[in-house]
Design a protein around this motif. Sequence first.
Motif, PDB file in Angstrom:
ATOM      1  N   PRO A 139       0.955  -1.255  -0.140  1.00 32.78           N
ATOM      2  CA  PRO A 139      -0.018  -0.068  -0.134  1.00 32.78           C
ATOM      3  C   PRO A 139       0.950   1.240  -0.132  1.00 32.78           C
ATOM      4  O   PRO A 139       1.990   1.328   0.724  1.00 32.78           O
ATOM      5  N   TYR A 140       0.606   2.290  -0.795  1.00 33.33           N
ATOM      6  CA  TYR A 140       1.299   3.335  -0.994  1.00 33.33           C
ATOM      7  C   TYR A 140       0.204   4.426  -0.200  1.00 33.33           C
ATOM      8  O   TYR A 140      -0.829   4.574  -0.835  1.00 33.33           O
ATOM      9  N   ILE A 141       0.607   5.263   0.702  1.00 38.59           N
ATOM     10  CA  ILE A 141      -0.325   6.135   1.170  1.00 38.59           C
ATOM     11  C   ILE A 141       0.423   7.301   1.460  1.00 38.59           C
ATOM     12  O   ILE A 141       1.538   7.726   0.795  1.00 38.59           O
ATOM     13  N   GLY A 142      -0.570   8.647   1.459  1.00 38.32           N
ATOM     14  CA  GLY A 142       0.050   9.855   1.742  1.00 38.32           C
ATOM     15  C   GLY A 142      -0.531  10.784   0.641  1.00 38.32           C
ATOM     16  O   GLY A 142      -0.173  12.149   0.752  1.00 38.32           O
ATOM     17  N   TYR A 143      -1.383  10.400  -0.151  1.00 34.36           N
ATOM     18  CA  TYR A 143      -1.983  11.290  -1.178  1.00 34.36           C
ATOM     19  C   TYR A 143      -2.776  12.216  -0.579  1.00 34.36           C
ATOM     20  O   TYR A 143      -3.262  13.258  -1.111  1.00 34.36           O
ATOM     21  N   LEU A 144      -3.293  12.198   0.808  1.00 31.50           N
ATOM     22  CA  LEU A 144      -4.173  13.055   1.411  1.00 31.50           C
ATOM     23  C   LEU A 144      -3.690  13.587   2.529  1.00 31.50           C
ATOM     24  O   LEU A 144      -3.986  14.308   3.514  1.00 31.50           O
ATOM     25  N   HIS A 145      -2.244  13.594   2.614  1.00 33.92           N
ATOM     26  CA  HIS A 145      -1.692  14.069   3.942  1.00 33.92           C
ATOM     27  C   HIS A 145      -1.659  15.581   4.092  1.00 33.92           C
ATOM     28  O   HIS A 145      -1.379  16.291   2.907  1.00 33.92           O
ATOM     29  N   ARG A 146      -2.030  16.204   5.223  1.00 39.75           N
ATOM     30  CA  ARG A 146      -2.107  17.591   4.993  1.00 39.75           C
ATOM     31  C   ARG A 146      -1.487  18.083   6.512  1.00 39.75           C
ATOM     32  O   ARG A 146      -2.102  19.012   6.837  1.00 39.75           O
ATOM     33  N   CYS A 147      -0.627  17.505   7.151  1.00 37.38           N
ATOM     34  CA  CYS A 147       0.083  17.957   8.228  1.00 37.38           C
ATOM     35  C   CYS A 147      -1.064  18.345   9.433  1.00 37.38           C
ATOM     36  O   CYS A 147      -0.674  19.056   9.983  1.00 37.38           O
ATOM     37  N   HIS A 148      -1.944  17.026   9.699  1.00 33.86           N
ATOM     38  CA  HIS A 148      -2.584  17.407  10.639  1.00 33.86           C
ATOM     39  C   HIS A 148      -2.251  17.754  12.044  1.00 33.86           C
ATOM     40  O   HIS A 148      -2.635  18.532  12.854  1.00 33.86           O
ATOM     41  N   GLU A 149      -0.939  17.076  12.352  1.00 35.00           N
ATOM     42  CA  GLU A 149      -0.448  17.099  13.865  1.00 35.00           C
ATOM     43  C   GLU A 149       0.421  18.380  13.819  1.00 35.00           C
ATOM     44  O   GLU A 149       0.335  18.845  14.885  1.00 35.00           O
ATOM     45  N   LYS A 150       0.868  18.835  12.721  1.00 33.42           N
ATOM     46  CA  LYS A 150       1.939  20.106  12.779  1.00 33.42           C
ATOM     47  C   LYS A 150       0.956  21.353  12.805  1.00 33.42           C
ATOM     48  O   LYS A 150       1.169  22.139  13.623  1.00 33.42           O
ATOM     49  N   ILE A 151      -0.327  21.074  12.298  1.00 37.44           N
ATOM     50  CA  ILE A 151      -1.229  22.175  12.087  1.00 37.44           C
ATOM     51  C   ILE A 151      -1.658  22.453  13.757  1.00 37.44           C
ATOM     52  O   ILE A 151      -1.847  23.445  14.350  1.00 37.44           O
ATOM     53  N   GLY A 152      -1.955  21.036  14.470  1.00 38.39           N
ATOM     54  CA  GLY A 152      -2.540  21.104  15.677  1.00 38.39           C
ATOM     55  C   GLY A 152      -1.510  21.874  16.488  1.00 38.39           C
ATOM     56  O   GLY A 152      -1.936  22.556  17.512  1.00 38.39           O
ATOM     57  N   GLU A 153      -0.325  21.727  16.441  1.00 32.81           N
ATOM     58  CA  GLU A 153       0.598  22.161  17.302  1.00 32.81           C
ATOM     59  C   GLU A 153       0.723  23.838  17.238  1.00 32.81           C
ATOM     60  O   GLU A 153       1.231  24.579  18.044  1.00 32.81           O
ATOM     61  N   ASN A 154       0.139  24.395  16.283  1.00 32.94           N
ATOM     62  CA  ASN A 154      -0.059  25.949  15.838  1.00 32.94           C
ATOM     63  C   ASN A 154      -1.398  26.492  16.163  1.00 32.94           C
ATOM     64  O   ASN A 154      -1.507  27.739  15.698  1.00 32.94           O
ATOM     65  N   ARG A 155      -2.289  25.687  16.680  1.00 38.08           N
ATOM     66  CA  ARG A 155      -3.583  26.219  17.084  1.00 38.08           C
ATOM     67  C   ARG A 155      -3.979  26.082  18.417  1.00 38.08           C
ATOM     68  O   ARG A 155      -3.184  25.178  18.954  1.00 38.08           O
ATOM     69  N   ASN A 156      -4.805  26.941  19.062  1.00 36.96           N
ATOM     70  CA  ASN A 156      -5.152  26.648  20.363  1.00 36.96           C
ATOM     71  C   ASN A 156      -6.024  25.453  20.482  1.00 36.96           C
ATOM     72  O   ASN A 156      -6.633  24.810  19.545  1.00 36.96           O
ATOM     73  N   TYR A 157      -6.273  24.967  21.659  1.00 41.67           N
ATOM     74  CA  TYR A 157      -7.286  23.872  21.792  1.00 41.67           C
ATOM     75  C   TYR A 157      -8.499  23.609  21.401  1.00 41.67           C
ATOM     76  O   TYR A 157      -8.692  22.666  20.846  1.00 41.67           O
ATOM     77  N   THR A 158      -9.233  24.881  21.272  1.00 38.29           N
ATOM     78  CA  THR A 158     -10.573  24.722  20.791  1.00 38.29           C
ATOM     79  C   THR A 158     -10.456  24.715  19.263  1.00 38.29           C
ATOM     80  O   THR A 158     -11.264  24.255  18.524  1.00 38.29           O
ATOM     81  N   GLN A 159      -9.359  25.512  18.726  1.00 37.55           N
ATOM     82  CA  GLN A 159      -9.236  25.528  17.240  1.00 37.55           C
ATOM     83  C   GLN A 159      -9.087  24.245  16.428  1.00 37.55           C
ATOM     84  O   GLN A 159      -9.165  23.923  15.483  1.00 37.55           O
ATOM     85  N   ILE A 160      -8.512  23.321  17.391  1.00 36.35           N
ATOM     86  CA  ILE A 160      -7.974  21.978  16.862  1.00 36.35           C
ATOM     87  C   ILE A 160      -9.651  21.301  16.617  1.00 36.35           C
ATOM     88  O   ILE A 160      -9.414  20.424  15.605  1.00 36.35           O
ATOM     89  N   ILE A 161     -10.640  21.587  17.299  1.00 37.47           N
ATOM     90  CA  ILE A 161     -11.924  20.573  17.178  1.00 37.47           C
ATOM     91  C   ILE A 161     -12.187  20.330  15.671  1.00 37.47           C
ATOM     92  O   ILE A 161     -12.515  19.389  15.192  1.00 37.47           O
ATOM     93  N   PRO A 162     -12.336  21.758  14.699  1.00 38.79           N
ATOM     94  CA  PRO A 162     -12.639  21.267  13.361  1.00 38.79           C
ATOM     95  C   PRO A 162     -11.730  20.525  12.722  1.00 38.79           C
ATOM     96  O   PRO A 162     -12.115  19.856  11.941  1.00 38.79           O
ATOM     97  N   TYR A 163     -10.496  20.467  13.092  1.00 35.96           N
ATOM     98  CA  TYR A 163      -9.339  19.620  12.236  1.00 35.96           C
ATOM     99  C   TYR A 163      -9.693  18.333  12.526  1.00 35.96           C
ATOM    100  O   TYR A 163      -9.486  17.455  11.598  1.00 35.96           O
TER     101      TYR A 163
END
Lengths: 381, 102, 395, 163
Positions: free
Chosen positions: A54-78
């Motif tokens: 399986p090759y994956i990663g076509y939908l990668h969008r740095c979810h975890e990195k984005i999470g570290e740059n948002r506050n706790y409430t802002q992460i919910i929509p992600y």
Amino acid sequence: MDRPIPIGTTVVMERTGETMEEMYVNMGPQHPSTHGVLRLMLKLDGEYIIDCIPYIGYLHRCHEKIGENRNYTQIIPYTDRLDYLASMSMNFGYVLAVERLMGQKIPERAEYMRVILAELQRIASHLIWLGTFGLDLGNFTIFMYCFREREMILDLFESVTGQRLNYSFYRIGGMPMDFPETFLTDCQVFLTWFKPRLPEYDAIMTDNILFQKRVQGVGISPPQVAVDYGLSGPMLRACGIKWDLRRNDPYSIYDRFEFDIPVFDTCDVWARYMVRRKEMEESVKIVEQALAQLPPGEVMAKMPKTIKPPAGQIYSRAESPRGEIGFYIISDGSPKPYRYKVRSPAYVNLSALPEMLKGCLVADCVAVLGSVDIVLGEVDR
Amino acid sequence: MIPLSHYLILGGIIFSLGVFGALTRRNAIAILMSIELMLNGVNLNFIAFARYLPQTMLQGQVFAIFVITVAAAEAVVGLAIVLGLYRNFKTVNVDEINLMKW
Amino acid sequence: MMTFASLVERFYAAMAAWGIPWIVPTLIVMVIVVSVVLAYISVAAMFMIWWERKISAHIQVRYGPMRVGGWHGWAQSIADGIKLLLKEDLIPAGADKVVFVLAPMVVFGATVAAYVTIPWAPGLIVRDLNIGILYMVSISSLVVVGIIMAGWSSNNKYATLGALRSAAQAVSYEVPLVLSLLGPVMIAGTMSMGKLVEAQSGRWFGVLPGWFVFPQIVAFLIYFTCALAECNRLPFDIPEAESELVAGFHVEYSGMRFAMFFLAEYANMFVVSAIATTVFLGGWHGPWIPLPGLPREVAHGLFGLVWFQVKCYFLIFVMMWLRWTLARLRVDQLMAFAWKVLLPISFANLIVTGLVLVLGKQALLYVGGIAILLLAAILLAARPAARTVRVGERT
Amino acid sequence: MTLKLGIFYFLAAFTVWAAAVVVLGKNIVRAAVALIFGFCGMAALYVLLDAEFLAAVQVLIYVGGITILLLFAIMLTSRIGATTARVVNDQVILSAMAAVGLLVGLIYASTSGIPAMSGPPRLPETTPFLGRALLTTYALPFEAVSVLLLAAMVGAIILARKE
């Protein structure tokens, strides 16, 4: 039957030791049965699968990195976009993690609301799984049936949240607003409609001999393999291992409800199908009990304006429709997480795919992949 | 009316083409195909004779049926052999399959 | 009786009387027949496609096409056809162009050729060959050749896999198909389509219509199963299995060439239904009333035409119904089913039919048919139920 | 030249062309496709010879069965679109001489030894006659062929088995 076994770079027949001719087939990223942008490299001998990468990663969008740059409430929509077919469960898992990190208690009514919505979401998610699984096996009709019921659940969600797919409805400390007045009766109406539909699905799928022939004894993952790969959710329960976080590591108020954990021990696609099929019934039971016990009162605890969990770390897990959704959060006391990591069930479940596919036919590949129930948004994050 | 000799010559041409192919082609499957051509040439002759010699009571057609049956059997066994060869030698070129030659 | 053949003869005679060389009327008749058949195929296939969409929609609790043409979207397939005609014709760069272009023609041509011996109504048949049924079966087997050509020439792995599957499927299912047709042929003692229908004009025990489906119920079921496989319809649509092979052999085809495959599929459905109707369901036989002002024969013919169509389209409806209800079989299961289940049962049916015919007791046909049905049911039921594999066991 | 003769010449040319492609073609799949056309041409010739039953059998068995098996085997054993540079072996000249010699002999035999016969205007229906002949006069060869088919089937299964 003699089956091809890959040894190093050559392929050797299991019993006779003859070497075989190979053919590579690219399945995906644009293929109707990969359920998103997954690419499978199939190494074939005739129609037998020797290996699958399986090759994956076509939908990668740095979810975890984005999470570290948002506050706790802002992460919910992600988190909605992780498993977009079960956004409620993703929200649930995330807010649970932050609340545990803060030691926050939430009002009773909010707990019940969360369970009702999460279990309805589980039904909706399993319905879409059942429909697409039928589609993979060539049965189109079940897809439409499942979507009919799922639409009703989405209507319920719309009446509560105003959204139909990505709800972002759970808040740290409770729920943003109460159910609308009509919700309780609407939900009852849905449940009374939905319960007689399950035997209909049985008639078209479970009891159909062609369907049984297609799924039984296919895509076997022995319990040891399942545990080694860290499978969870229906995939694990289909291997005869009774492991459900709602029971084994109770969170929220799941310890107050009567429900069974369906377990099947044939380890094949059939067992996975049956587990999910039975889970829908159990979820109906939970929703009914929760509706009956729903207490009055507030739905949101008193929370500070900016959420700053105390410094520390937490790994919190919940049972999503696909298995164990885990959130690992390190807080340094600031409004943003220092480290934010997601353990997504579909990603882990998908890792066992090559193990299950070896020696199957191409047609089985579709069935097995369908039975894993992947959502690429969650696999790639 | 078409003279009998026309059919016989046509059968002869197809048979000779089949002979040439069977003798020269390198691909084992092509050889099988050439043999099928030869059998067809023979069949044409049989059926032409059955048509033009009514006193034979359609013997030619009966034999053509036998030939077709034998051709089917031959093709099946031949192809099984070809597949077996391919499994062992990774080729169907007959001049590369020369283990028995020295 | 006024038949199509006699009409043609009269036309020939009239032309000859005018001193026109006989090649002219021959060509005229050929052109007329071919254009009528082509027109019928196009119109019927278009409406079959529309029916398929409506039937599937109603099975799936939705409406299907509703807009094009006003009433229930009846013009949807016409619009689709125009769209396909106007589309760009793509030939992949790596394809074998000659074979690629030839393949849809072979498929379509073979399907059209089979319409020659369909007995539409008493006397209305293009050519009542004395080997009619054999001709139809052998001509429809040409379709597979076209499919293999398409799959190979596309130079696409999915298409090749589809073609390989198709070859395996065709070779397996043709055998029980032909064997199942032999039972009725033995009873009727003829292979001509028209005579097969006439042989079913009587009544069994004075009550049942004299259709061969009653004594040959097993053969009918086998035939219908194999016919589904011949048409690549679900549950036997594995050569095109869109969830596995995307579209199998015609994955690289677009525009008009794709439309030809599509048209041929539906035309072929009609052919196999027509064979089933002719051989098992009594062809044009059915109740009829003499219409006032019409000669008896014409009224009979008109009703026959209608009855034939009704039976054919009923079978086509069943095929569509099955398609939207069942899951697809797997390749190995498909082959095992043909060789291990259908073939032995069709042989048993043939032997019993032959024995009964030698004994000469018509009533025994029923006993034999029911006995084989029971035998088949017992055999199927006694087969180990889909095996549940235990932990750690690999098949 | 009557129309029938014209049709015969057309079919003969078509069949010979197809046979030539089978024997001389570089691309093996195209050769197989040409073989199919050749068989169809032969079937048409059989119809011309009033042997409808054999024509149908020709199409059913040769086209519907044997060539499909051939194509199946070709697809299993050769790459898509592969054309080998050399399709003939070293003995091509000798073989050509042998084939041409054979052809000359055959043509000589066909034209000289046999008187020009025209046959009856049209044969009666042949199918019932063939059936009766196969089960009476030719019962023994018929059974022998059945045994041969059975043996071939068993042999093919054993040869093609992987174990």
